[in-house]
Scaffold this active site. Sequence first.
Site, PDB file in Angstrom:
ATOM      1  N   CYS A  12     -20.897  -2.982 -27.232  1.00  0.00           N
ATOM      2  CA  CYS A  12     -20.609  -1.655 -26.134  1.00  0.00           C
ATOM      3  C   CYS A  12     -19.362  -2.342 -25.915  1.00  0.00           C
ATOM      4  CB  CYS A  12     -21.827  -2.469 -25.864  1.00  0.00           C
ATOM      5  SG  CYS A  12     -22.055  -3.885 -24.566  1.00  0.00           S
ATOM      6  N   CYS A  30      -6.567  -2.538  -9.200  1.00  0.00           N
ATOM      7  CA  CYS A  30      -4.912  -2.816  -8.707  1.00  0.00           C
ATOM      8  C   CYS A  30      -3.894  -3.186  -8.513  1.00  0.00           C
ATOM      9  CB  CYS A  30      -4.809  -0.892  -8.554  1.00  0.00           C
ATOM     10  SG  CYS A  30      -5.882   0.711  -8.917  1.00  0.00           S
ATOM     11  N   ASN A  35       1.369  -1.463  -0.102  1.00  0.00           N
ATOM     12  CA  ASN A  35       0.197  -0.045   0.196  1.00  0.00           C
ATOM     13  C   ASN A  35       1.032   1.349   0.029  1.00  0.00           C
ATOM     14  OD1 ASN A  35      -2.000  -1.127   2.585  1.00  0.00           O
ATOM     15  ND2 ASN A  35      -2.761  -1.814   0.243  1.00  0.00           N
ATOM     16  N   LEU A  36       1.879   0.961   0.438  1.00  0.00           N
ATOM     17  CA  LEU A  36       2.841   2.772   0.852  1.00  0.00           C
ATOM     18  C   LEU A  36       3.472   3.110  -0.390  1.00  0.00           C
ATOM     19  CD1 LEU A  36       4.820   0.525   3.933  1.00  0.00           C
ATOM     20  CD2 LEU A  36       2.728   2.461   3.678  1.00  0.00           C
ATOM     21  N   GLN A  37       3.204   2.827  -2.062  1.00  0.00           N
ATOM     22  CA  GLN A  37       3.859   3.402  -2.842  1.00  0.00           C
ATOM     23  C   GLN A  37       2.831   3.972  -3.299  1.00  0.00           C
ATOM     24  OE1 GLN A  37       1.923   2.229  -5.036  1.00  0.00           O
ATOM     25  NE2 GLN A  37       2.324   2.265  -6.988  1.00  0.00           N
TER      26      GLN A  37
END
Length: 388
Positions: free
Chosen positions: A346, A191, A73-75
């Site tokens: 679509c 992500c 997460n730290l990035q």
Amino acid sequence: MAEQNNLSSDESLRYARHLILPHVGPAGQARLRAARVLVVGAGGLGSPVAMYLAAAGVGTLGIVDFDRVDATNLQRQVIHGTGDVGRLKLDSARDRIAEINPHVHVEGFPLRLTSADAREVVRGFDVVVDGTDNFPTRYLLNDACVLEGKPNVYGSILRWEGQASVFWAQRGPCYRCLFAEPPPPHLVPNCAEGGVMGVLPGIVGSIQATEALKLVLDEGETLAGRLLLFDALRMRFREMRLRRDPACPACGENPTIHELIDYERFCGVAEAQPELAMEQGVPEITPAELKARLDRGDRVTVVDVREPWEWEIGNLGAHGARLIPLNDLPSRMDELNPEDELVMQCRSGARSARAAEFLLAQGFGKVSNLEGGILRWSDEVDPSIPKY
Ligand code: ZN
């Protein structure tokens, strides 16, 4: 919102650059202090949102997050530090906010929002900021905001690209007006699968924080009715006009959503739709098959049934595709030759399956549906077509 303008001397000093700023001033600052803003997710987007709203003096920040900080997460999730790895994001965010501005009161919700509690949580706030990273929560939050009449400041990020808007049914379209159907889960990477440039949530989250502050201040022109698209790799912003979909099940003329539904199921259902279409007799063609046939020079007409703003993001116009939005198809089908071979397309393949079904029922003989829509085309044939 109570707007008593009795800032303490500490507050007057802290907010000095706001107090002299047009559209804020002492009255605006008091308004910010009285405001309650809900930030859903203390991750990449939630980090800058919560930090800037706290620094700006929003009096009460609600933060919803049940997750723990991990090293990956730290990035980008800059509200958390290296020493916070393993802690609840909520605790880490609370500490950081207290450091930034002790005048801010944090109401923590260490939970995953569900249909059972989302409306109640949303009801207690003036503005909601969507910092979620998954479709079920995004649709849940949208519907809760529509039902409770709250503005929903939307942001999303993937790889090098981001989007932002303000969905507020009272002033413009909602998220469902844009994306009536969730994408098939396997077609849109998150992500964790697709990667994300670390600074991207900083930019998109800062835009969301700006919009939340303007909504509280009731100043300026928000992104309601506009979708902002940001491409960090090319450093380009683009903007799409959005309109309310009169057929929107949440905010349209005859809404069918009067209470929250099962969003996990709703977002999983899309995956089953191609099979559903086949059961109902709509032939399917894969992007690779279509590309091979177009390259061979077969006479195949691609009919794109998305909205014009979606066409602008990327389309198969270079392969002769034509744009006829699904809602216009009944009145414009005489533009198509029933003898031609038509491939309906679509975003994800769900709307085009309905279009193909419709044309087959109208007596068109050679109609098929592009499996997985332009998202899968982007994955398997032409990655230069942006996904959205
Ligand atoms: Zn809507």
